[in-house]
Design a protein around this motif. Structure first.
Motif, PDB file in Angstrom:
ATOM      1  N   SER A  52       2.191   6.959  -6.844  1.00  0.00           N
ATOM      2  CA  SER A  52       1.221   7.933  -7.346  1.00  0.00           C
ATOM      3  C   SER A  52       1.810   9.343  -7.351  1.00  0.00           C
ATOM      4  O   SER A  52       1.387  10.201  -8.123  1.00  0.00           O
ATOM      5  CB  SER A  52      -0.063   7.898  -6.520  1.00  0.00           C
ATOM      6  OG  SER A  52       0.124   8.461  -5.235  1.00  0.00           O
ATOM      7  N   PHE A  53       2.813   9.590  -6.514  1.00  0.00           N
ATOM      8  CA  PHE A  53       3.469  10.897  -6.489  1.00  0.00           C
ATOM      9  C   PHE A  53       4.555  11.021  -7.550  1.00  0.00           C
ATOM     10  O   PHE A  53       4.899  12.094  -7.957  1.00  0.00           O
ATOM     11  CB  PHE A  53       4.083  11.172  -5.115  1.00  0.00           C
ATOM     12  CG  PHE A  53       3.077  11.297  -4.026  1.00  0.00           C
ATOM     13  CD1 PHE A  53       2.104  12.306  -4.043  1.00  0.00           C
ATOM     14  CD2 PHE A  53       3.044  10.395  -2.966  1.00  0.00           C
ATOM     15  CE1 PHE A  53       1.147  12.416  -3.044  1.00  0.00           C
ATOM     16  CE2 PHE A  53       2.099  10.506  -1.960  1.00  0.00           C
ATOM     17  CZ  PHE A  53       1.162  11.521  -1.995  1.00  0.00           C
ATOM     18  N   VAL A  54       5.091   9.873  -7.966  1.00  0.00           N
ATOM     19  CA  VAL A  54       6.183   9.857  -8.945  1.00  0.00           C
ATOM     20  C   VAL A  54       5.673  10.131 -10.350  1.00  0.00           C
ATOM     21  O   VAL A  54       6.284  10.835 -11.119  1.00  0.00           O
ATOM     22  CB  VAL A  54       6.937   8.500  -8.908  1.00  0.00           C
ATOM     23  CG1 VAL A  54       7.970   8.422 -10.013  1.00  0.00           C
ATOM     24  CG2 VAL A  54       7.588   8.298  -7.553  1.00  0.00           C
ATOM     25  N   GLY A  55       4.526   9.481 -10.678  1.00  0.00           N
ATOM     26  CA  GLY A  55       3.977   9.518 -12.028  1.00  0.00           C
ATOM     27  C   GLY A  55       3.732  10.870 -12.551  1.00  0.00           C
ATOM     28  O   GLY A  55       4.028  11.349 -13.557  1.00  0.00           O
ATOM     29  N   ASP A 115       0.825  -1.212   0.000  1.00  0.00           N
ATOM     30  CA  ASP A 115       0.000   0.000   0.000  1.00  0.00           C
ATOM     31  C   ASP A 115       0.859   1.262   0.000  1.00  0.00           C
ATOM     32  O   ASP A 115       0.593   2.201  -0.761  1.00  0.00           O
ATOM     33  CB  ASP A 115      -0.937   0.014   1.207  1.00  0.00           C
ATOM     34  CG  ASP A 115      -1.994  -1.073   1.163  1.00  0.00           C
ATOM     35  OD1 ASP A 115      -2.238  -1.646   0.075  1.00  0.00           O
ATOM     36  OD2 ASP A 115      -2.581  -1.364   2.227  1.00  0.00           O
ATOM     37  N   PHE A 116       1.880   1.291   0.853  1.00  0.00           N
ATOM     38  CA  PHE A 116       2.778   2.450   0.891  1.00  0.00           C
ATOM     39  C   PHE A 116       3.445   2.658  -0.465  1.00  0.00           C
ATOM     40  O   PHE A 116       3.562   3.777  -0.950  1.00  0.00           O
ATOM     41  CB  PHE A 116       3.858   2.289   1.964  1.00  0.00           C
ATOM     42  CG  PHE A 116       3.395   2.525   3.359  1.00  0.00           C
ATOM     43  CD1 PHE A 116       2.576   3.598   3.681  1.00  0.00           C
ATOM     44  CD2 PHE A 116       3.790   1.685   4.392  1.00  0.00           C
ATOM     45  CE1 PHE A 116       2.157   3.829   4.971  1.00  0.00           C
ATOM     46  CE2 PHE A 116       3.377   1.898   5.699  1.00  0.00           C
ATOM     47  CZ  PHE A 116       2.562   2.972   5.987  1.00  0.00           C
ATOM     48  N   GLU A 117       3.882   1.588  -1.061  1.00  0.00           N
ATOM     49  CA  GLU A 117       4.575   1.702  -2.340  1.00  0.00           C
ATOM     50  C   GLU A 117       3.650   2.247  -3.429  1.00  0.00           C
ATOM     51  O   GLU A 117       4.048   3.068  -4.250  1.00  0.00           O
ATOM     52  CB  GLU A 117       5.155   0.359  -2.762  1.00  0.00           C
ATOM     53  CG  GLU A 117       5.979   0.461  -4.010  1.00  0.00           C
ATOM     54  CD  GLU A 117       7.356  -0.133  -3.894  1.00  0.00           C
ATOM     55  OE1 GLU A 117       8.269   0.441  -4.517  1.00  0.00           O
ATOM     56  OE2 GLU A 117       7.521  -1.149  -3.216  1.00  0.00           O
ATOM     57  N   LEU A 118       2.419   1.802  -3.435  1.00  0.00           N
ATOM     58  CA  LEU A 118       1.465   2.305  -4.425  1.00  0.00           C
ATOM     59  C   LEU A 118       1.201   3.796  -4.230  1.00  0.00           C
ATOM     60  O   LEU A 118       1.105   4.552  -5.206  1.00  0.00           O
ATOM     61  CB  LEU A 118       0.165   1.511  -4.366  1.00  0.00           C
ATOM     62  CG  LEU A 118       0.285   0.077  -4.895  1.00  0.00           C
ATOM     63  CD1 LEU A 118      -1.002  -0.699  -4.588  1.00  0.00           C
ATOM     64  CD2 LEU A 118       0.587   0.055  -6.379  1.00  0.00           C
ATOM     65  N   VAL A 119       1.085   4.233  -2.981  1.00  0.00           N
ATOM     66  CA  VAL A 119       0.907   5.661  -2.711  1.00  0.00           C
ATOM     67  C   VAL A 119       2.138   6.433  -3.171  1.00  0.00           C
ATOM     68  O   VAL A 119       2.011   7.476  -3.820  1.00  0.00           O
ATOM     69  CB  VAL A 119       0.610   5.909  -1.211  1.00  0.00           C
ATOM     70  CG1 VAL A 119       0.670   7.391  -0.878  1.00  0.00           C
ATOM     71  CG2 VAL A 119      -0.751   5.328  -0.831  1.00  0.00           C
ATOM     72  N   GLU A 120       3.312   5.931  -2.863  1.00  0.00           N
ATOM     73  CA  GLU A 120       4.535   6.608  -3.287  1.00  0.00           C
ATOM     74  C   GLU A 120       4.586   6.736  -4.809  1.00  0.00           C
ATOM     75  O   GLU A 120       4.969   7.792  -5.331  1.00  0.00           O
ATOM     76  CB  GLU A 120       5.766   5.825  -2.819  1.00  0.00           C
ATOM     77  CG  GLU A 120       5.991   5.878  -1.333  1.00  0.00           C
ATOM     78  CD  GLU A 120       6.996   4.839  -0.853  1.00  0.00           C
ATOM     79  OE1 GLU A 120       7.261   4.844   0.355  1.00  0.00           O
ATOM     80  OE2 GLU A 120       7.482   4.026  -1.649  1.00  0.00           O
TER      81      GLU A 120
END
Length: 142
Positions: free
Chosen positions: A139-142, A132-137
């Motif tokens: 979303s900020f990169v894209g 979950d944390f990785e998916l949130v992270e």
């Protein structure tokens, strides 16, 4: 140190080279297997601090062993799991065979897979939260 122990240690060094399968769907630079274990450890320790009667030493070992069979089987995503059969049990047995930690860490892996003890439940929650944390992270990169 026994030959099998040294071979095991070399294999553990190689888990940093094993990609998680998120890249297939997101094309991003997601954590490798070693990085996943590292953050999962810290998530598990935070959760354990809020619980009662948790053996944090046991929990730490369980986190470290939970996915190492992927060194042999690879990290198979939810789509591929519909078509391939992994034998993580054989992988972990072969990896640990004749090492000084074989019995203890195989038992911890089995306990994790059952998800019944408080330590196994925390480890599984930490595993999911890391994703979950990785998916949130990402979303900020894209």
């Amino acid at each position: 140190m026994a030959k099998r122990d040294v071979e095991f240690l070399f294999e553990m060094g190689n888990i940093r080279l094993i990609d998680r399968m998120w890249r297939r769907f997101h094309g991003q630079n997601f954590a490798n297997l070693a990085e996943h274990h590292f953050r999962m450890f810290w998530i598990a320790m935070i959760i354990a601090a809020k619980e009662k009667n948790v053996d944090t030493g046991k929990l730490a070992k369980m986190v470290l062993v939970h996915d190492i069979a992927e060194s042999r089987t690879g990290d198979v995503d939810y789509l591929a799991r519909q078509y391939v059969e992994r034998n993580e049990q054989l992988g972990i047995q072969d990896m640990l065979a004749e090492t000084g930690i074989e019995k203890e860490f195989y038992a911890l892996w089995e306990e994790y897979e059952k998800h019944e003890s408080i330590e196994a439940k925390i480890a599984k929650d930490a595993d999911n939260l890391d994703v979950d944390f990785e998916l949130v992270e990402q979303s900020f990169v894209g």
